[in-house]
Design a protein around this motif. Structure first.
Motif, PDB file in Angstrom:
ATOM      1  N   GLN A  50      29.952  33.801  20.043  1.00 54.05           N
ATOM      2  CA  GLN A  50      29.474  34.265  18.752  1.00 54.05           C
ATOM      3  C   GLN A  50      27.919  33.462  18.482  1.00 54.05           C
ATOM      4  N   GLU A  51      27.978  32.075  18.679  1.00 54.40           N
ATOM      5  CA  GLU A  51      26.849  31.053  18.599  1.00 54.40           C
ATOM      6  C   GLU A  51      25.516  31.583  19.520  1.00 54.40           C
ATOM      7  N   ALA A  81      24.182  34.760  18.103  1.00 54.76           N
ATOM      8  CA  ALA A  81      23.350  34.457  16.818  1.00 54.76           C
ATOM      9  C   ALA A  81      22.039  33.830  17.355  1.00 54.76           C
ATOM     10  N   LEU A 129      18.163  35.085  16.818  1.00 49.35           N
ATOM     11  CA  LEU A 129      16.983  34.340  16.008  1.00 49.35           C
ATOM     12  C   LEU A 129      15.667  34.460  17.028  1.00 49.35           C
ATOM     13  N   LEU A 186      10.590  27.771  13.365  1.00 49.25           N
ATOM     14  CA  LEU A 186      11.935  27.315  12.961  1.00 49.25           C
ATOM     15  C   LEU A 186      12.965  28.079  13.242  1.00 49.25           C
ATOM     16  N   CYS A 187      13.028  29.366  12.943  1.00 51.11           N
ATOM     17  CA  CYS A 187      13.889  30.357  13.410  1.00 51.11           C
ATOM     18  C   CYS A 187      14.318  30.158  14.878  1.00 51.11           C
ATOM     19  N   CYS A 190      15.966  27.088  15.838  1.00 55.57           N
ATOM     20  CA  CYS A 190      17.212  26.899  15.519  1.00 55.57           C
ATOM     21  C   CYS A 190      18.206  27.901  16.237  1.00 55.57           C
ATOM     22  N   GLY A 191      17.422  29.128  16.857  1.00 59.88           N
ATOM     23  CA  GLY A 191      18.203  30.014  17.769  1.00 59.88           C
ATOM     24  C   GLY A 191      18.296  29.194  19.104  1.00 59.88           C
ATOM     25  N   LEU A 224      21.103  26.734  18.554  1.00 60.04           N
ATOM     26  CA  LEU A 224      22.292  27.469  18.666  1.00 60.04           C
ATOM     27  C   LEU A 224      22.826  27.665  20.136  1.00 60.04           C
ATOM     28  N   GLU A 271      33.159  38.880  17.634  1.00 56.42           N
ATOM     29  CA  GLU A 271      33.995  39.850  17.219  1.00 56.42           C
ATOM     30  C   GLU A 271      33.735  41.199  17.501  1.00 56.42           C
ATOM     31  N   SER A 309      28.260  26.243   9.764  1.00 55.39           N
ATOM     32  CA  SER A 309      27.625  25.167  10.445  1.00 55.39           C
ATOM     33  C   SER A 309      25.786  25.023   9.835  1.00 55.39           C
ATOM     34  N   LEU A 366      23.236  24.248  11.018  1.00 51.92           N
ATOM     35  CA  LEU A 366      22.180  24.991  11.959  1.00 51.92           C
ATOM     36  C   LEU A 366      22.133  26.500  11.328  1.00 51.92           C
ATOM     37  N   LYS A 367      23.365  27.063  11.176  1.00 53.17           N
ATOM     38  CA  LYS A 367      23.390  28.561  10.981  1.00 53.17           C
ATOM     39  C   LYS A 367      22.914  28.864   9.526  1.00 53.17           C
ATOM     40  N   GLY A 425      20.661  26.818   7.864  1.00 54.72           N
ATOM     41  CA  GLY A 425      19.461  26.738   7.918  1.00 54.72           C
ATOM     42  C   GLY A 425      18.599  27.815   8.261  1.00 54.72           C
ATOM     43  N   ALA A 426      19.174  28.493   9.421  1.00 53.25           N
ATOM     44  CA  ALA A 426      18.384  29.394  10.336  1.00 53.25           C
ATOM     45  C   ALA A 426      18.540  30.696   9.092  1.00 53.25           C
ATOM     46  N   GLY A 457      28.397  35.466  12.440  1.00 56.40           N
ATOM     47  CA  GLY A 457      28.647  34.417  11.624  1.00 56.40           C
ATOM     48  C   GLY A 457      27.776  33.741  10.653  1.00 56.40           C
ATOM     49  N   PHE A 458      26.748  34.548  10.235  1.00 51.64           N
ATOM     50  CA  PHE A 458      25.630  34.061   9.112  1.00 51.64           C
ATOM     51  C   PHE A 458      26.392  34.273   7.861  1.00 51.64           C
ATOM     52  N   ARG A 517      30.265  14.933   7.934  1.00 52.27           N
ATOM     53  CA  ARG A 517      30.478  16.404   7.983  1.00 52.27           C
ATOM     54  C   ARG A 517      32.043  16.749   8.150  1.00 52.27           C
TER      55      ARG A 517
END
Lengths: 152, 500
Positions: free
Chosen positions: A8-9, A12, A16, A50-51, A54-55, A58, A71, B166, B168-169, B171-172, B431-432, B491
């Motif tokens: 999932q991460e 995501a 991003l 920044l996105c 983060c991506g 992740l 999922e 999280s 990180l998420k 923030g994103a 998961g955001f 955390r």
């Protein structure tokens, strides 16, 4: 060996990164400007960076730490719900509330496994009538009702 | 002091006009009606009901919206108690003991205590808003662009830390929200940004389109994927009025909850969400027998419900005085105000005092109405809880479609909302959490504007953000909050707090 531990991460993160790339591509012709006078391209690109960071973070973490699986995406829900909304958008002007409303409710109902056809037809007519009374008669919002029949 | 009462008097004369009372009443009633439906949270409720206010004058519209907001909040608590489904993060705590009370045959008492506690908290919070309104507005007027920018940074920092999941998420998601706000024509140069050549995007994304997509459509898709197990209480609701003993047990928790929730609610960046958790933890610590908690302790309903309502109310303070929404619901209020041509901020109070004070007075009236209309209507609400989802979602769908269309009478908006509905669904699968996105989106334009202004004033010197003591302090707090949240020990504590 590198292995995806948190799909999932990873997904995501990839999303991003792609988003950031699209923004950079689309803003490539916009001026970034100087610090004294920020150009229109500055904010989007800073935010896209920044996105992207983060991506990438992740994705990196998803290779190190175990996490949630991706999922299953259902097709039925999005297809009928969003399809119904699109049908509403396309029909409200030319055909009016009575056609668009009833069509939206009936089509939308298919999104759920346990909806019944006859029930949703009756419900569609009832809900549309209710919305007509509420939005048109009571609140007098300018919604076309049945232009092909009434002319408005 | 004289000004305080003078302002309240102006407020009550505005709010007590026949039309405004009717709007407040209507808002509360419909807000509860929709908010009570399982799977429809306050954000979705307000988004769906937004079009009802279009034809009303701005003051009346805001009064009605505030009513819808309280109704949605209260409806959420009712669902939490009777069905064990929390409408939003802040009613999670209520499910713990509230639903247990309902199972023990004390559903009525739980609802009664929640309503009375909320009313008390609402009354106190309304007075706090009235008292803090004037001084904070004065504070806002000495805020320059640099200070505003830093304040928003701090708000977003809090929003990141307080979001579920999280950091990180979270923030994103905020960055994505900010990014979406840059779409459209640049105000200073007239350049088109990220419009992909679409005319519809030239004015930027409409706030309501984004909100309805993410919270109206996507929420339906999410609910369809997770067929809920509705645990509607089968025992009788029982008497609503708490006994003397119940009053004694819940008086202090309500007081403490009001204080905690009200204080946390003022924080920029969704401090309100912490109130119920903090109150529950505190009551559990103070209780003589903490084992009763989770098994239907009345303190575990009274305290958090009071905190919830106090926070819901004081969250208006940063919005009304500084023009900065602290959470997604308030961001939605900004969107609603903008539709009516009101730009939230310190100028609202000075330019349109009757609107400002009328809304504050109507907050209290709204709370009173909730108490009056909800207790006798409980039977009706219980029946509503049994409406099957297969009938609920097509109705929500239709309401959303009509609502979006009527904002601009633009069928293209409906199509764009469908797109954001899909985006919201994808977000959920990744998961955001979508709420911070809305906040980022609303703050984005203002942030860019203030950043540019600040840099023009300082002639391109970034030091302006740290040389001003106020701005430096705000940025320091923001940095601290993030650092503290990233530290692993803390955390862990944060995750526990949310699990509890």
């Amino acid at each position: 060996m590198i292995r995806i531990r948190a799909p999932q991460e990873t997904a995501a993160g990839l999303f991003l990164v792609v988003l950031a790339a699209v923004v950079f591509w689309q803003t490539s012709d916009l001026a970034v400007g100087t610090v004294r006078a920020l150009g229109p391209g500055m904010m989007p690109r800073v935010l896209a960076t920044l996105c992207g960071i983060c991506g990438i973070a992740l994705i990196v973490f998803s290779l190190i730490k175990d996490g949630a699986a991706l999922e299953r995406w259902s097709i039925r829900g999005p297809l009928f719900i969003l399809g119904a909304a699109i049908v509403f958008g396309l029909t409200i002007r030319p055909l009016g509330l009575f056609v668009a409303g009833i069509a939206t409710v009936i089509l939308g109902s298919f999104a759920s496994h346990d909806s019944r056809f006859v029930e949703s037809v009756i419900f569609g007519v009832a809900m549309t009538t209710f919305c007509w009374l509420l939005f048109k008669v009571l609140l007098s919002l300018p919604i076309p009702v049945a232009p092909w029949l009434l002319g408005y | 002091m004289e000004a305080f009462f003078g302002n309240l008097e102006l407020g009550f004369t505005t709010a007590l006009s026949l039309q405004n009372i009717a709007l407040c009443f209507g808002g509360c009633l419909i807000g509860t009606l929709v908010g009570i439906l399982p799977g429809v949270g306050p954000i979705a409720t307000i988004a769906i009901l937004l079009p009802l206010t279009f034809q009303v004058d701005p003051t009346g519209a805001l009064i009605m919206l505030a009513g819808i907001y309280y109704g949605a909040q209260y409806g959420g608590s009712t669902t939490a108690i009777l069905v064990n489904i929390p409408g939003e993060a802040t009613s999670v705590v209520t499910t713990l003991d509230g639903h247990q009370m309902a199972r023990n045959g004390r559903a009525g008492i739980a609802l009664g205590v929640a309503a009375i506690g909320s009313f008390f908290a609402g009354t106190v919070a309304t007075m706090v808003i009235a008292a803090l309104g004037v001084p904070l507005t004065k504070l806002a007027l000495i805020f320059g662009p640099a200070e505003y920018f830093s304040l928003m940074i701090m708000g977003l920092a809090f929003a990141v830390v307080l979001a579920r999941g999280s950091i990180l998420k979270a923030g994103a998601v905020i960055f994505v929200g900010l990014l979406l706000s840059t779409i459209g024509t640049d105000l200073q140069t007239g350049d088109e940004r990220l419009t992909f050549g679409m005319i519809d995007l030239m004015d930027g994304i409409d706030f309501a389109v984004l909100a309805m997509g993410l919270f109206g459509f996507a929420e339906i898709l999410r609910n369809l994927d997770n067929p809920e197990t509705r645990d509607v209480v089968k025992t009788k609701i029982g008497r609503l009025l708490p006994s003397m003993q119940d009053f004694k047990d819940s008086a202090l928790p309500v007081l403490r909850g009001t204080f905690l929730g009200g204080t946390l609610g003022i924080l920029p960046g969704n401090g309100a969400v912490l109130g119920p958790f903090a109150s529950y933890t505190l009551e559990k610590k103070l209780a003589k027998d903490p084992r009763r908690f989770g098994k239907g302790a009345i303190e575990g309903v009274a305290g958090p419900e009071a905190a919830n309502n106090a926070g819901a109310q004081t969250a208006f303070i940063p919005l009304l005085t500084l023009g900065i929404p602290p959470n997604a619901v308030m961001a939605l209020m900004v969107g609603a105000m903008t539709i009516h041509g009101i730009i939230p901020g310190p100028q609202v109070m000075t330019k349109t005092p009757e609107l400002f004070w009328g809304m504050i007075a109507s907050m209290w009236i709204g709370n009173l109405m909730l108490l009056i209309i909800n207790l006798p209507l409980i039977g009706l609400w219980v029946r509503l809880l049994k409406v099957p989802y297969r009938l609920m979602f097509p109705a929500i769908l239709l309401f959303c479609c009509i609502g979006i269309y009527s904002i601009n009478n633009d069928a293209g908006d409906v199509l764009m909302t469908a797109f954001f509905g899909f985006a919201g669904y994808a977000f959920y699968k990744f998961g955001f959490e979508p709420a911070p996105l809305l906040l980022g989106f609303v703050l984005g334009k203002l942030m860019e504007e203030k950043l540019r202004q600040a840099l023009i004033l300082s002639r391109g010197d970034f030091a302006t953000f740290v040389t001003s003591p106020v701005s430096a302090g705000l940025l320091l707090v923001a940095a601290l909050v993030i650092v503290v949240a990233i530290l692993p020990t803390v955390r862990k504590g944060r995750e526990e707090a949310f699990l509890e």
